[in-house]
Scaffold this motif. Structure first.
Motif, PDB file in Angstrom:
ATOM      1  N   VAL A  24      10.723   4.054  66.879  1.00  0.00           N
ATOM      2  CA  VAL A  24      12.203   3.623  66.925  1.00  0.00           C
ATOM      3  C   VAL A  24      12.685   5.098  67.257  1.00  0.00           C
ATOM      4  O   VAL A  24      12.529   5.997  66.763  1.00  0.00           O
ATOM      5  CB  VAL A  24      12.660   3.049  65.823  1.00  0.00           C
ATOM      6  N   ASN A  25      13.680   4.806  67.879  1.00  0.00           N
ATOM      7  CA  ASN A  25      14.727   6.119  68.303  1.00  0.00           C
ATOM      8  C   ASN A  25      15.714   6.148  67.207  1.00  0.00           C
ATOM      9  O   ASN A  25      16.686   5.383  66.890  1.00  0.00           O
ATOM     10  CB  ASN A  25      15.508   5.951  69.700  1.00  0.00           C
ATOM     11  N   THR A  26      15.640   7.250  66.550  1.00  0.00           N
ATOM     12  CA  THR A  26      16.373   7.287  65.397  1.00  0.00           C
ATOM     13  C   THR A  26      17.693   8.312  65.485  1.00  0.00           C
ATOM     14  O   THR A  26      18.770   8.418  64.754  1.00  0.00           O
ATOM     15  CB  THR A  26      15.515   8.378  64.075  1.00  0.00           C
ATOM     16  N   TYR A  33      19.635   0.566  63.329  1.00  0.00           N
ATOM     17  CA  TYR A  33      20.151  -0.517  62.564  1.00  0.00           C
ATOM     18  C   TYR A  33      19.503  -1.854  62.844  1.00  0.00           C
ATOM     19  O   TYR A  33      19.005  -2.619  62.177  1.00  0.00           O
ATOM     20  CB  TYR A  33      21.637  -0.569  62.688  1.00  0.00           C
ATOM     21  N   HIS A  34      19.464  -2.262  64.184  1.00  0.00           N
ATOM     22  CA  HIS A  34      18.934  -3.377  64.771  1.00  0.00           C
ATOM     23  C   HIS A  34      17.529  -3.568  64.377  1.00  0.00           C
ATOM     24  O   HIS A  34      16.903  -4.426  64.071  1.00  0.00           O
ATOM     25  CB  HIS A  34      19.390  -3.600  66.156  1.00  0.00           C
ATOM     26  N   PHE A  35      16.556  -2.484  64.340  1.00  0.00           N
ATOM     27  CA  PHE A  35      15.274  -2.429  64.250  1.00  0.00           C
ATOM     28  C   PHE A  35      15.126  -2.668  62.755  1.00  0.00           C
ATOM     29  O   PHE A  35      14.337  -3.809  62.537  1.00  0.00           O
ATOM     30  CB  PHE A  35      14.753  -1.128  64.783  1.00  0.00           C
ATOM     31  N   GLU A  37      17.126  -4.346  60.340  1.00  0.00           N
ATOM     32  CA  GLU A  37      17.721  -5.541  60.317  1.00  0.00           C
ATOM     33  C   GLU A  37      16.496  -6.731  60.879  1.00  0.00           C
ATOM     34  O   GLU A  37      16.255  -7.503  60.108  1.00  0.00           O
ATOM     35  CB  GLU A  37      18.758  -5.939  61.083  1.00  0.00           C
ATOM     36  N   ASN A  38      15.982  -6.393  61.856  1.00  0.00           N
ATOM     37  CA  ASN A  38      14.875  -7.334  62.378  1.00  0.00           C
ATOM     38  C   ASN A  38      13.682  -7.285  61.421  1.00  0.00           C
ATOM     39  O   ASN A  38      13.234  -8.567  61.279  1.00  0.00           O
ATOM     40  CB  ASN A  38      14.530  -6.850  63.709  1.00  0.00           C
ATOM     41  N   LEU A  39      13.426  -6.438  61.131  1.00  0.00           N
ATOM     42  CA  LEU A  39      11.959  -6.215  60.127  1.00  0.00           C
ATOM     43  C   LEU A  39      12.614  -6.670  58.952  1.00  0.00           C
ATOM     44  O   LEU A  39      11.701  -7.722  58.110  1.00  0.00           O
ATOM     45  CB  LEU A  39      11.873  -4.568  59.804  1.00  0.00           C
ATOM     46  N   SER A  40      13.780  -6.699  58.395  1.00  0.00           N
ATOM     47  CA  SER A  40      14.171  -7.467  56.981  1.00  0.00           C
ATOM     48  C   SER A  40      14.387  -8.743  57.425  1.00  0.00           C
ATOM     49  O   SER A  40      13.938  -9.668  56.445  1.00  0.00           O
ATOM     50  CB  SER A  40      15.594  -6.722  56.759  1.00  0.00           C
ATOM     51  N   THR A  41      14.715  -9.247  58.486  1.00  0.00           N
ATOM     52  CA  THR A  41      15.010 -10.717  58.636  1.00  0.00           C
ATOM     53  C   THR A  41      13.372 -11.400  58.400  1.00  0.00           C
ATOM     54  O   THR A  41      13.287 -12.425  58.188  1.00  0.00           O
ATOM     55  CB  THR A  41      15.716 -10.983  59.912  1.00  0.00           C
TER      56      THR A  41
END
Length: 91
Positions: A24-26, A33-35, A37-41
């Motif tokens: 992921v590009n930090t 943030y989207h990355f 959130e996607n993992l959390s979802t």
């Protein structure tokens, strides 16, 4: 750029059955943030690494089977070769 080890949990969707590596590009906060959130979802656990060597060192230190470690090293090497090819093509 960060290397991430993603580990699905029992609450993760059925199509996520195995651990996998991703990058992921930090430097782009929105992408990060989207990355996350996607993992959390998807109820996944994840671990960030600053370099491919840090990720390999982590694999050496965990308590896992030899087969698992070899499989994850192979996937990490594949991801690293893709990153080198991408960086060369962009340059």
């Amino acid at each position: 750029m960060k290397i991430i080890l993603v580990q699905p949990t029992s609450e993760s969707p059925s199509y996520l059955k195995r651990d996998y590596w991703d990058v992921v590009n930090t430097e782009n906060p929105l992408e990060l943030y989207h990355f996350i959130e996607n993992l959390s979802t998807m109820c996944c656990e994840y671990e960030f690494f600053d370099s491919f060597q840090d990720a390999k060192d982590y694999l050496c230190g965990i308590n896992a089977t030899k087969h698992y470690k070899q499989m994850m090293w192979g996937k990490l090497d594949y991801l690293r070769s893709k990153a080198k090819t991408f960086n060369w093509a962009v340059a």
